[in-house]
Design a protein around this motif. Structure first.
Motif, PDB file in Angstrom:
ATOM      1  N   VAL A  75     -16.882  29.908 -11.634  1.00  0.00           N
ATOM      2  CA  VAL A  75     -17.765  30.870 -10.718  1.00  0.00           C
ATOM      3  C   VAL A  75     -16.584  31.684 -10.007  1.00  0.00           C
ATOM      4  O   VAL A  75     -16.371  32.711  -9.543  1.00  0.00           O
ATOM      5  CB  VAL A  75     -18.930  30.696 -10.165  1.00  0.00           C
ATOM      6  N   TYR A  97     -11.655  34.445  -6.768  1.00  0.00           N
ATOM      7  CA  TYR A  97     -11.239  33.485  -5.689  1.00  0.00           C
ATOM      8  C   TYR A  97     -10.277  32.696  -6.339  1.00  0.00           C
ATOM      9  O   TYR A  97     -10.220  32.092  -7.786  1.00  0.00           O
ATOM     10  CB  TYR A  97     -12.202  32.429  -5.337  1.00  0.00           C
ATOM     11  N   GLU A 107     -20.761  41.561 -10.156  1.00  0.00           N
ATOM     12  CA  GLU A 107     -22.313  42.096 -10.120  1.00  0.00           C
ATOM     13  C   GLU A 107     -22.641  42.858  -8.877  1.00  0.00           C
ATOM     14  O   GLU A 107     -23.578  43.356  -9.043  1.00  0.00           O
ATOM     15  CB  GLU A 107     -23.260  40.771  -9.822  1.00  0.00           C
ATOM     16  N   MET A 110     -18.108  25.742  -4.029  1.00  0.00           N
ATOM     17  CA  MET A 110     -18.551  26.613  -5.174  1.00  0.00           C
ATOM     18  C   MET A 110     -17.794  26.292  -6.633  1.00  0.00           C
ATOM     19  O   MET A 110     -16.984  25.835  -6.735  1.00  0.00           O
ATOM     20  CB  MET A 110     -17.756  28.054  -4.923  1.00  0.00           C
ATOM     21  N   ASP A 111     -18.780  26.550  -7.407  1.00  0.00           N
ATOM     22  CA  ASP A 111     -18.355  26.065  -9.137  1.00  0.00           C
ATOM     23  C   ASP A 111     -16.956  26.789  -9.158  1.00  0.00           C
ATOM     24  O   ASP A 111     -16.708  28.022  -9.119  1.00  0.00           O
ATOM     25  CB  ASP A 111     -19.370  26.752  -9.986  1.00  0.00           C
ATOM     26  N   GLU A 141     -16.266  41.613  -7.336  1.00  0.00           N
ATOM     27  CA  GLU A 141     -17.601  41.107  -7.166  1.00  0.00           C
ATOM     28  C   GLU A 141     -18.238  41.784  -8.495  1.00  0.00           C
ATOM     29  O   GLU A 141     -18.669  42.904  -8.554  1.00  0.00           O
ATOM     30  CB  GLU A 141     -18.227  41.970  -6.081  1.00  0.00           C
ATOM     31  N   ARG A 172     -14.038  33.861 -11.331  1.00  0.00           N
ATOM     32  CA  ARG A 172     -15.043  35.031 -11.836  1.00  0.00           C
ATOM     33  C   ARG A 172     -15.037  35.977 -10.638  1.00  0.00           C
ATOM     34  O   ARG A 172     -14.989  37.304 -10.820  1.00  0.00           O
ATOM     35  CB  ARG A 172     -16.343  34.696 -12.605  1.00  0.00           C
ATOM     36  N   PHE A 173     -15.315  35.305  -9.437  1.00  0.00           N
ATOM     37  CA  PHE A 173     -15.389  36.337  -8.388  1.00  0.00           C
ATOM     38  C   PHE A 173     -14.064  36.274  -7.592  1.00  0.00           C
ATOM     39  O   PHE A 173     -14.094  36.726  -6.481  1.00  0.00           O
ATOM     40  CB  PHE A 173     -16.698  35.838  -7.438  1.00  0.00           C
TER      41      PHE A 173
END
Lengths: 268, 351
Positions: free
Chosen positions: B75, B81, B132, B71-72, B130, B78-79
């Motif tokens: 990102v 992690y 989104e 995973m980036d 999450e 942002r999620f």
């Protein structure tokens, strides 16, 4: 209709197709390099100029131009150089994505023993965002930005062909893709990839992701081997050989030209 | 004379005469941290800064919900992690921690704590992880139940829990008593004055919540050591109607007092003075970025330097030497901020 095609080794399928004949009224220029693609291009006004010595040497050897005036073309196509189904499969490997066939009924695995799921969950939005970030940093997107700076003509992003369905019967490579197929997630992973690709071009005016030729797709995320057999290497008349599962052939290239022709008609 | 035998660190003047205010002596640990000790982190935004430093030490920082390997990194953050030892998001209040522990032990999830925004669904108890949203209420509950079980395993397996207290202000569901980390309507959901109520936990509430939370934690893991800190990050906004500076002082005072009280009465709980190292008057605004809210790199380095000195841990290679110097505020990158739901409140300023 003058089309400029920038790309990596996958551009060969379109060169092969062009050698056999283009759709009526279409004229194409190729500027491509194997591997990641033509890195080392600089935008000078409206002209893309090769700066990297290796790129220049390759272009000279294969008879492709060292520079192209972007304003002289009616459309530009960017072939591969972006995210692939391998990236998607590597990302989701070992995880359960709710909504995917392999995660159907997964909630039942959460029994009364307070134990978590055997495979960690990964949301589709998180997976899409990660692939989108990768796509944004790709050479395809960097070139898209340069092209858009120089011209407002349509740009077609041509995704790398899915790998050959022939790899399902092999055991040496791409186990992650066989796992996807076995889990029934082929169509889901293709949709994930498409969503990330679409998001990467969404903010660029008149940029469009071309679909893969529908008839070439097998199991939702692979290519029918018939569309790959006889593929040639970029810059030479030699073939990729029996082992290759990545590169498509002239039939695939021809189908792409047809899609570009249809799309340019639509946008004119 | 009772003061005559005290060490120099006990006197303002002798601390003031040292360039770093004798920060190397600011903490006398109640228990040692040993090589390989399994550490979990949680708390408010400030706690996000701690984990990367700890990961470079001989301590073993646990992660119950690691990001997928491919995973980036941006990102992933942002999620939710990699910010803490699990994707619980920011746990600002002692009540939130208590609630999380109770949920873990009772395996409790419910659709009452699911918010909607534009047809997407959010876990109201960690709405930022999450960003989104998810496709359905069922999917939110699936994620939440799996999360709780991973957190339970985390809490059962750690040797040390580092918890950073951040706020006293919170929003409560009047029917269920649920405490949310952000006000309904900020990230998702809808504020309804008949269903949602502002609460500002006082000293007795916070002490009771933290004491209860640690009791639950020790039901899960009797031998666990706890290290408390208080976030030096001021409130983005207060819902009390008072001035934000007065509200910040109140909130931090309560948290600091409670942390001190719990540490003083529980031999397996200690307080590390991160708050003082950043917000203390000897250090002026240099410990903060230009907005005087986010902690500067120099401030974080000073905290971790004092931490490493106190526990005799080697300073990780490649990390800045933690001395009392700071970057000029205008040179700092405001974009590199922690993931904080409460920072979203800034959008309401000046409306």
């Amino acid at each position: 209709m003058k089309i400029l095609i920038l790309g990596n080794s996958h551009t060969a399928m379109m060169i092969q197709a062009a050698d056999d004949g283009l759709p009526p009224g279409m004229d194409v220029t190729f500027l491509a390099k194997p591997g990641p693609g033509p890195e080392g291009l600089r935008l000078d006004g409206k002209t893309l100029v090769a700066e990297d010595p290796d790129l220049i040497a390759f272009l000279d050897r294969t008879g492709m131009p060292r520079s192209v005036d972007l304003s002289a073309y009616d459309a530009v196509a960017l072939v591969a150089m972006g995210i692939t189904v391998y990236h998607a499969a590597g990302l989701v490997r070992g995880h359960a994505l709710p909504g995917w066939p392999s995660a159907d009924g997964i909630g039942a695995l959460l029994k009364d023993d307070f134990q978590p799921l055997p495979r960690p969950l990964l949301s589709v939005p998180a997976a899409t965002a990660s692939l989108h970030a990768l796509a944004e940093g790709s050479l395809s997107n960097r070139l898209l930005g340069m092209v858009r700076q120089a011209t407002d003509r349509p740009v077609f992003v041509v995704p790398q062909p899915y790998p050959s369905a022939g790899l399902l019967t092999r055991t040496d490579r791409a186990q992650a893709l066989r796992d996807v197929h076995k889990a029934g997630d082929g169509a889901a992973i293709a949709a994930l990839l498409a969503a990330a690709q679409a998001r990467a071009v969404a903010t660029v005016p008149d940029a469009h992701v071309l679909p893969r030729p529908e008839a070439s797709v097998r199991h939702g995320f692979l290519t029918d081997p018939a569309w790959m057999r006889g593929s040639l290497r970029l810059g030479g008349a030699t073939g990729h050989g029996e082992d290759d599962v990545l590169h498509a052939n002239a039939s695939y290239g021809r189908a792409l030209f047809d899609l570009i022709a249809q799309a340019t008609e639509k946008f004119e | 004379m009772p003061y005559s035998s005290l060490p120099p660190r006990a006197f303002w003047k002798s601390c003031r005469s040292e360039p770093d205010f004798r920060l190397r002596e600011i903490h006398q640990p109640a228990f040692p941290l040993t090589r390989g000790m399994r550490v979990a982190t949680a708390g408010s935004c400030f706690a996000q800064n701690v984990r990367p430093w700890l990961e470079a030490t001989t301590l073993k920082v646990l992660d119950a919900e690691p990001a997928p390997a491919k995973m980036d990194p941006g990102v992933a953050r942002r999620f939710g992690y990699g910010l803490f030892s699990a994707r619980y998001g920011n746990i600002y209040t002692a009540r939130q921690l208590r609630q999380l522990l109770a949920d873990c032990m009772e395996d409790r999830v419910g659709s009452d704590a699911v918010w909607e925004r534009s047809g997407r669904w959010f876990d109201a108890l960690r709405p930022g992880v999450e960003p989104e949203g998810l496709a359905s209420v069922e999917e939110v509950l699936l994620h939440r139940r799996d999360h709780l079980r991973r957190v339970l395993n985390l809490f059962a397996s750690m040797d040390l829990f580092i918890f950073t207290l951040g706020l006293t202000e919170a929003w409560e569901d009047t029917e269920t008593g649920r405490i949310y980390p952000s006000a309904p309507g900020v990230i998702a959901g809808q504020f309804d004055p008949d269903c949602h109520r502002f609460v500002n936990f006082g000293l007795s509430d916070t002490l009771a919540d933290l004491t209860a939370a640690l009791a639950l934690l020790r039901d899960i893991n009797p031998g666990v050591k706890v290290l408390l800190t208080v976030s030096p990050v001021p409130l983005t906004a207060t819902a009390t109607g008072r001035h934000v500076l007065a509200a910040t002082t109140y909130s931090k005072s309560v948290l600091r007092a409670v942390a001190g009280e719990v540490a003083a009465t529980d031999p397996d709980t200690d307080y590390f003075p991160a708050y003082e190292i950043v917000a203390g008057t000897p250090f002026g605004p240099e410990r903060y970025r230009a907005n005087l809210r986010n902690v500067s790199e120099a401030g974080i380095a000073a905290v971790m330097g004092a931490f490493f000195a106190a526990y005799s841990l080697p300073v990780p290679e490649g990390r800045p030497v933690p001395v009392a110097t700071a970057l000029p505020p205008e040179a700092e990158d405001e974009a590199d901020e922690a993931i904080c739901e409460d920072a979203l409140l800034e959008a309401f300023a000046g409306r």
